[in-house]
Design a protein around this motif. Structure first.
Motif, short mmCIF file in Angstrom:
data_model
loop_
_atom_site.label_atom_id
_atom_site.label_comp_id
_atom_site.label_asym_id
_atom_site.label_seq_id
_atom_site.Cartn_x
_atom_site.Cartn_y
_atom_site.Cartn_z
N LEU A 230 -15.70 -81.09 3.06
CA LEU A 230 -15.80 -79.69 3.41
C LEU A 230 -16.31 -79.56 4.83
CD1 LEU A 230 -17.46 -78.20 0.22
CD2 LEU A 230 -15.07 -78.11 0.84
N PRO A 231 -16.03 -78.45 5.51
CA PRO A 231 -16.59 -78.25 6.84
C PRO A 231 -18.11 -78.20 6.78
CG PRO A 231 -15.59 -76.23 6.01
CD PRO A 231 -15.20 -77.33 5.08
N GLY A 312 -10.66 -87.88 -1.55
CA GLY A 312 -9.45 -87.86 -0.76
C GLY A 312 -8.87 -89.23 -0.51
N GLY A 313 -9.57 -90.28 -0.85
CA GLY A 313 -9.06 -91.61 -0.65
C GLY A 313 -8.05 -91.97 -1.71
N PRO A 572 -6.11 -80.63 -3.62
CA PRO A 572 -7.31 -80.02 -4.22
C PRO A 572 -8.43 -81.02 -4.52
CG PRO A 572 -5.32 -79.22 -5.30
CD PRO A 572 -4.91 -80.37 -4.43
N GLU A 573 -8.09 -82.23 -5.00
CA GLU A 573 -9.13 -83.17 -5.38
C GLU A 573 -10.02 -83.56 -4.21
OE1 GLU A 573 -5.98 -83.67 -6.57
OE2 GLU A 573 -6.36 -83.21 -8.67
N ARG A 574 -9.42 -83.63 -3.02
CA ARG A 574 -10.20 -84.06 -1.88
C ARG A 574 -11.29 -83.05 -1.54
NH1 ARG A 574 -6.81 -85.56 3.21
NH2 ARG A 574 -6.55 -83.30 3.35
N ALA A 575 -11.00 -81.78 -1.74
CA ALA A 575 -11.98 -80.74 -1.42
C ALA A 575 -12.86 -80.36 -2.60
CB ALA A 575 -11.26 -79.51 -0.89
N LEU A 576 -12.30 -80.40 -3.80
CA LEU A 576 -13.03 -79.89 -4.96
C LEU A 576 -13.49 -80.98 -5.92
CD1 LEU A 576 -10.75 -76.82 -5.75
CD2 LEU A 576 -12.88 -76.86 -4.43
N GLY A 577 -12.88 -82.16 -5.87
CA GLY A 577 -13.29 -83.24 -6.75
C GLY A 577 -13.18 -82.86 -8.21
#
Length: 753
Positions: A230-231, A312-313, A572-577
């Motif tokens: 996230l930023p 995100g990996g 979505p997973e990279r930002a929200l997990g």
């Protein structure tokens, strides 16, 4: 061992001192090297039978020893005695007072007989009751103990001094070590040694269940933002509702928590062995990167299965590969069962009538990577007391249910501990032993409460309890079920747990038994009528820490919001997990250990979605003059996210003078901006405030809205056109007149000719 104070304990200590005084003279012959004790230096290590050597340690007083003298027995060698073997006790004396300790004497005593019941052994270890004791050593400390100092002692006791004669009295013997000064007992500690003279018995068959699940603190950390996801300005607020929320104070803790969790899970999977059943949460494996290769039911419901920790990996990392191999090895080495997705609290869901959520958790588990690797999906493990409501809510695919320790007690008086199995409504119900299950988790369970066990006492108590069970009916093998409490398994070092499992299953009076053999034995007992009668299960038995309907409602509201946010993201997973799976997480049995942490997790998950939303905004604009009846209004959308997002630009007018025709869908590049042209229609003149909103496909507002002020002059265009047209007509007429006039001029004489 924690000690309880009171008149009874004071009386016991007085008796101890009296006994020590009475046997002082008689004890000297039992200790051939006593005359040499006074010359033994602090560094002496080769201790003669009955002598004590001390080594001064650095001062390290804690809250427990502050203001008093404490003694702790830390090791026994050997822990299981054979006939004719000496025993060595090692421990520490800590002087937490401000006075020098001098002239102190160590008094070691052993129970004269073996305890007959496991409850009696636990009660004795907790210093709640006394039994006849034989003094086995009485030795003076050779050195003073300074204030705040600690002394390490070692006491070796000859086999000739031990009251181990009658082989029928094999099994656990309590050892008490007291520190006396004059006629006063300053402190004491109790532990257990096992005597095994080589008797032949029919061993007790033991099956231990070990949960591989996340703790509340770990779940909180896993739903916090991964570093860089996230930023910087958009992180979720710091949770304050739970003591365990400290694990999520910063997204920077994410990678450290994930690495520690990976190592812990890897260590637990390595415990797989005969007699050890690993109960694995498939959701935990998924967040660590071990994912199913087949589509799950979560895809149909819009709840994505988290990839490699949601960072995100790539999901197939080196760590994930290690876990996959460890899972495969565990299935090959022992028994592995797949818990319902997220370790769903089946009892709580059954009480709430959440049959759909319960069925979803079981189905997702059946579709998981753990199930594909060979984990059994027919076993359910109740987190709370088992009741008829829970059994009725389970589908037919669940054929084995692990109850809570102490459920369905025996309905008849027996002189021995029966097998922990029963058949009910076509299912096999496994009933764990309460005392052993507490001990393997590090707790001493008695009628007066519970207390924490040292590593030594936990191991020895497990050996002692199984020995007592076997001694009760040495010719009859029985099936014992032991479960490691979820909270304890999440906190214990896997190596410490491995030692306790070994003590439980690896002795001459026990043998490990796998799950399949246990179920076959239970079926044989039911068919032969050997199964003992038990008290019927209650219709409903709600317990502390169960998830509530209000909590699930809040989780569903948060999940709806997160689903909307996820729909605009490219990844979505990279930002929200795993936050998008907040309902399944809220239903986890882990929260029974910390109810408030569940509320924090829900708020934290929602905040993670809001952080994504806050990273999108419609850029503000200066006042716009609109003089036409229709136009394409330029709207600039800015994103600070690290991935593309697709949103709908929606305009809302403060006046009917300006009407919006339709929403426009745009894709905003990662860390960039894009300008959308939104058609509008003016039907009047005046000042209008236009709100620019960004929406997901389902109409949910996302991003930060902005307001643009417009001066709408829709008639100016018509008036201007008429004026301009009139001017053009006038110019045209004037031109024609001018031309005509020029054509009428008088002809010259030459023209006349």
């Amino acid at each position: 061992m924690p000690r309880r104070s009171g008149v009874a304990r004071a009386a016991r200590r007085a008796l101890t001192v009296l006994a020590a005084v009475l046997v002082l003279v008689g004890a000297l012959p039992l200790s051939p090297a006593r005359a040499n004790a006074g010359t033994a230096g602090p560094a002496a290590r080769d201790v003669l039978p009955g002598a004590v050597a001390t080594t001064v340690l650095p001062a390290d007083t804690d809250d427990e020893s502050a203001g008093r003298v404490t003694l702790a027995v830390t090791s026994l060698a050997p822990q299981v005695l054979g006939t004719g073997e000496d025993v060595t006790l090692t421990g520490t004396i800590t002087n937490g007072t401000d006075q020098t300790l001098s002239g102190a004497t160590l008094v070691a005593q052993m129970q004269s007989r073996t305890e007959m019941t496991t409850n009696g052994l636990a009660s004795w270890l907790a210093d709640e009751q006394d039994t006849p004791l034989a003094t086995i050593a009485l030795e003076a400390l050779t050195d003073d103990v300074a204030p705040g100092a600690a002394v390490d002692f070692r006491l070796t006791i000859s086999a000739d001094n031990l009251p181990l004669r009658n082989t029928e009295q094999w099994g656990p013997r309590g050892i008490q070590v007291a520190l006396t000064q004059g006629y006063t007992t300053l402190t004491q500690d109790r532990t257990i040694v096992l005597w095994n003279p080589g008797v032949q018995v029919s061993p007790t068959r033991v099956t231990a269940f070990v949960p591989v699940t996340a703790s509340p603190a770990e779940l909180l950390a896993l739903t916090s933002p991964a570093p860089g996801s996230l930023p910087d300005h958009a992180g979720p607020p710091t949770p304050t509702a739970s003591a365990t929320a400290s694990a999520t104070d910063s997204g920077a803790d994410y990678a450290e928590t994930l690495a520690a969790l990976h190592e812990r899970v890897l260590g637990l999977l390595e415990l797989a062995d005969d007699g050890v059943v690993l109960a694995v949460d498939p959701a935990l494996l998924a967040v660590l990167g071990v994912e199913s290769t087949a589509p799950t039911s979560a895809a149909a419901t819009g709840s994505p299965t988290p990839s490699a920790a949601g960072d995100g990996g790539p999901s197939e990392t080196a760590d994930a590969t290690d876990l996959k191999q460890a899972l495969a090895d565990a299935v090959a080495a022992g028994d592995v069962v797949a818990l319902p997705w997220g370790d769903a609290d089946l009892t709580a869901l059954a009480h709430l009538g959440e049959t759909d959520l319960l069925a979803s958790a079981l189905q997702r588990s059946a579709d998981s990577a753990a199930a594909q690797a060979g984990a059994d999906t027919s076993v359910a493990w109740a987190a709370g007391a088992l009741d008829a409501t829970t059994l009725a809510a389970l589908p037919d695919s669940v054929t084995t249910v692990v109850a809570a320790p102490g459920d369905a007690p025996v309905a008849v008086n027996l002189t021995y501990t029966p097998s922990g199995t029963m058949t009910l409504d076509g299912r096999t119900v496994l009933i764990p032993d309460a005392g052993m299950s507490a001990a393997i988790g590090g707790s001493l369970l008695t009628d007066e409460g519970d207390a924490q066990l040292s590593d030594l006492d936990a191991v020895q108590l497990l050996r002692g309890q199984t020995a007592i069970v076997t001694r009760q009916a040495p010719a009859v093998s029985r099936d014992m079920v032991v479960v490691v409490p979820r909270e304890a398994a999440a906190e214990l070092d896997p190596q410490v747990l491995a030692q306790r499992l070994t003590a439980l299953t690896n002795s001459t009076w026990t043998q490990p038994q796998g799950l399949h053999a246990l179920l076959e034995s239970a079926a044989d007992s039911a068919q032969s009528g050997a199964e003992v009668a038990r008290v019927p299960l209650p219709d409903s038995a709600s317990g502390q820490g169960e998830v509530t309907a209000m909590t699930l409602s809040a989780a569903r509201a948060a999940e709806d919001h997160l689903d909307s946010v996820a729909s605009i993201l490219d990844d979505p997973e990279r930002a929200l997990g795993m936050s998008t799976d907040v309902v399944a997480l809220a239903a986890s049995a882990s929260w029974r250990a910390d109810e408030s942490a569940c509320t924090t997790m829900i708020a934290q998950s929602r905040a993670r979605g809001e952080a994504v939303s806050d990273a999108l905004a419609a850029a503000p604009s200066s006042t716009i003059n609109l003089i036409s009846s229709s136009a394409d209004l330029p709207v600039r959308i800015v994103s600070t996210l690290d991935q593309d997002v697709t949103v709908e630009v929606h305009l809302e007018s403060s006046s009917t003078r300006l009407q919006t025709d339709e929403d426009v869908t745009v894709t905003v590049p990662a860390g960039g901006q894009v300008t959308a042209s939104v058609p509008v229609t003016a039907v009047g003149s005046g000042d209008v405030d236009l709100t620019i909103q960004l929406r997901a496909q389902d109409g949910t507002n996302v991003g930060t809205p902005s307001t643009v002020h417009l001066r709408v002059r829709a008639d100016w265009e018509n008036v201007g056109t008429r004026v301009l047209g009139g001017i053009l007509v006038i110019l045209l007429v004037a031109g024609i007149i001018r031309t005509v006039r020029r054509g009428r001029r008088t002809a010259t004489p030459r023209e006349r000719r």
